[in-house]
Write a protein that holds these residues in place. Sequence first.
Motif, PDB file in Angstrom:
ATOM      1  N   LEU A  32      43.679  35.039  37.919  1.00 56.32           N
ATOM      2  CA  LEU A  32      44.252  36.228  37.314  1.00 56.32           C
ATOM      3  C   LEU A  32      44.984  37.005  38.393  1.00 56.32           C
ATOM      4  O   LEU A  32      44.541  37.052  39.545  1.00 56.32           O
ATOM      5  N   ILE A  33      46.092  37.622  38.013  1.00 59.99           N
ATOM      6  CA  ILE A  33      46.820  38.461  38.949  1.00 59.99           C
ATOM      7  C   ILE A  33      47.078  39.809  38.305  1.00 59.99           C
ATOM      8  O   ILE A  33      47.136  39.889  37.076  1.00 59.99           O
ATOM      9  N   PRO A  34      47.153  40.851  39.114  1.00 61.76           N
ATOM     10  CA  PRO A  34      47.086  40.831  40.564  1.00 61.76           C
ATOM     11  C   PRO A  34      45.656  40.622  41.065  1.00 61.76           C
ATOM     12  O   PRO A  34      44.696  41.104  40.484  1.00 61.76           O
ATOM     13  N   THR A  35      45.568  39.888  42.138  1.00 59.77           N
ATOM     14  CA  THR A  35      44.330  39.730  42.880  1.00 59.77           C
ATOM     15  C   THR A  35      44.584  40.329  44.252  1.00 59.77           C
ATOM     16  O   THR A  35      45.611  40.058  44.867  1.00 59.77           O
ATOM     17  N   VAL A  36      43.645  41.137  44.711  1.00 59.36           N
ATOM     18  CA  VAL A  36      43.792  41.829  45.983  1.00 59.36           C
ATOM     19  C   VAL A  36      42.708  41.352  46.938  1.00 59.36           C
ATOM     20  O   VAL A  36      41.542  41.267  46.566  1.00 59.36           O
ATOM     21  N   VAL A  37      43.118  41.042  48.162  1.00 57.85           N
ATOM     22  CA  VAL A  37      42.160  40.707  49.211  1.00 57.85           C
ATOM     23  C   VAL A  37      42.193  41.858  50.208  1.00 57.85           C
ATOM     24  O   VAL A  37      43.250  42.210  50.742  1.00 57.85           O
ATOM     25  N   LEU A  38      41.025  42.439  50.419  1.00 56.17           N
ATOM     26  CA  LEU A  38      40.888  43.586  51.317  1.00 56.17           C
ATOM     27  C   LEU A  38      40.800  43.113  52.769  1.00 56.17           C
ATOM     28  O   LEU A  38      40.526  41.939  53.028  1.00 56.17           O
ATOM     29  N   PRO A  39      40.998  44.025  53.706  1.00 55.40           N
ATOM     30  CA  PRO A  39      40.943  43.637  55.121  1.00 55.40           C
ATOM     31  C   PRO A  39      39.619  42.981  55.539  1.00 55.40           C
ATOM     32  O   PRO A  39      39.603  42.165  56.456  1.00 55.40           O
ATOM     33  N   ASP A  40      38.521  43.298  54.833  1.00 53.72           N
ATOM     34  CA  ASP A  40      37.229  42.686  55.189  1.00 53.72           C
ATOM     35  C   ASP A  40      37.066  41.286  54.593  1.00 53.72           C
ATOM     36  O   ASP A  40      36.043  40.641  54.767  1.00 53.72           O
ATOM     37  N   GLY A  41      38.084  40.821  53.838  1.00 59.35           N
ATOM     38  CA  GLY A  41      38.039  39.482  53.256  1.00 59.35           C
ATOM     39  C   GLY A  41      37.517  39.438  51.830  1.00 59.35           C
ATOM     40  O   GLY A  41      37.587  38.402  51.174  1.00 59.35           O
ATOM     41  N   SER A  42      36.992  40.553  51.334  1.00 65.05           N
ATOM     42  CA  SER A  42      36.502  40.577  49.950  1.00 65.05           C
ATOM     43  C   SER A  42      37.684  40.693  49.000  1.00 65.05           C
ATOM     44  O   SER A  42      38.775  41.116  49.387  1.00 65.05           O
ATOM     45  N   GLY A  43      37.464  40.318  47.743  1.00 65.09           N
ATOM     46  CA  GLY A  43      38.553  40.306  46.785  1.00 65.09           C
ATOM     47  C   GLY A  43      38.262  41.121  45.538  1.00 65.09           C
ATOM     48  O   GLY A  43      37.106  41.327  45.164  1.00 65.09           O
ATOM     49  N   LEU A  44      39.349  41.578  44.912  1.00 64.98           N
ATOM     50  CA  LEU A  44      39.274  42.316  43.654  1.00 64.98           C
ATOM     51  C   LEU A  44      40.286  41.708  42.694  1.00 64.98           C
ATOM     52  O   LEU A  44      41.403  41.392  43.100  1.00 64.98           O
ATOM     53  N   VAL A  45      39.901  41.577  41.437  1.00 66.53           N
ATOM     54  CA  VAL A  45      40.802  41.037  40.430  1.00 66.53           C
ATOM     55  C   VAL A  45      41.275  42.171  39.531  1.00 66.53           C
ATOM     56  O   VAL A  45      40.463  42.891  38.952  1.00 66.53           O
ATOM     57  N   ASN A  46      42.593  42.333  39.461  1.00 66.50           N
ATOM     58  CA  ASN A  46      43.238  43.349  38.640  1.00 66.50           C
ATOM     59  C   ASN A  46      42.636  44.740  38.844  1.00 66.50           C
ATOM     60  O   ASN A  46      42.277  45.422  37.890  1.00 66.50           O
ATOM     61  N   PRO A  47      42.547  45.183  40.106  1.00 63.67           N
ATOM     62  CA  PRO A  47      41.948  46.491  40.376  1.00 63.67           C
ATOM     63  C   PRO A  47      42.939  47.622  40.159  1.00 63.67           C
ATOM     64  O   PRO A  47      44.154  47.413  40.105  1.00 63.67           O
ATOM     65  N   GLY A  48      42.414  48.826  40.070  1.00 64.58           N
ATOM     66  CA  GLY A  48      43.239  50.020  40.075  1.00 64.58           C
ATOM     67  C   GLY A  48      43.327  50.566  41.489  1.00 64.58           C
ATOM     68  O   GLY A  48      42.543  50.177  42.373  1.00 64.58           O
ATOM     69  N   VAL A  49      44.242  51.473  41.719  1.00 64.44           N
ATOM     70  CA  VAL A  49      44.418  52.045  43.057  1.00 64.44           C
ATOM     71  C   VAL A  49      43.159  52.788  43.497  1.00 64.44           C
ATOM     72  O   VAL A  49      42.768  52.708  44.659  1.00 64.44           O
ATOM     73  N   GLN A  50      42.516  53.498  42.581  1.00 69.89           N
ATOM     74  CA  GLN A  50      41.313  54.240  42.958  1.00 69.89           C
ATOM     75  C   GLN A  50      40.218  53.297  43.449  1.00 69.89           C
ATOM     76  O   GLN A  50      39.552  53.578  44.445  1.00 69.89           O
ATOM     77  N   GLU A  51      40.037  52.179  42.784  1.00 71.36           N
ATOM     78  CA  GLU A  51      39.033  51.198  43.221  1.00 71.36           C
ATOM     79  C   GLU A  51      39.378  50.662  44.607  1.00 71.36           C
ATOM     80  O   GLU A  51      38.507  50.520  45.465  1.00 71.36           O
ATOM     81  N   ILE A  52      40.648  50.396  44.838  1.00 74.61           N
ATOM     82  CA  ILE A  52      41.076  49.920  46.157  1.00 74.61           C
ATOM     83  C   ILE A  52      40.816  50.987  47.211  1.00 74.61           C
ATOM     84  O   ILE A  52      40.279  50.697  48.286  1.00 74.61           O
ATOM     85  N   ARG A  53      41.196  52.241  46.905  1.00 78.46           N
ATOM     86  CA  ARG A  53      40.959  53.344  47.848  1.00 78.46           C
ATOM     87  C   ARG A  53      39.487  53.446  48.221  1.00 78.46           C
ATOM     88  O   ARG A  53      39.135  53.606  49.384  1.00 78.46           O
TER      89      ARG A  53
END
Length: 80
Positions: free
Chosen positions: A53-74
């Motif tokens: 599924l996209i968007p998929t985000v990989v954070l600097p620590d290597g963990s991933g999020l699928v279809n996150p919102g900006v607040q969750e990323i923050r």
Amino acid sequence: MDSLTVYSAPWCGHCHRLKAALTRADIPFVEVDVDRTPGAVEIITEIGGGSWLIPTVVLPDGSGLVNPGVQEIRERLAQP
């Protein structure tokens, strides 16, 4: 890894919205086009637990999020 990576595709509306929101929030990211990058689909399939599924985000620590919102990323970026 020291940057946020967004796996996306040009045809994905959710991806466009997330990237625009990250830009507005002044959160830098590297974009990976899943249609043009060999191995990208395998990476997001692993992060997505078998579904890609996209968007998929990989954070600097290597963990991933699928279809996150900006607040969750923050929130995740703020965690130590």
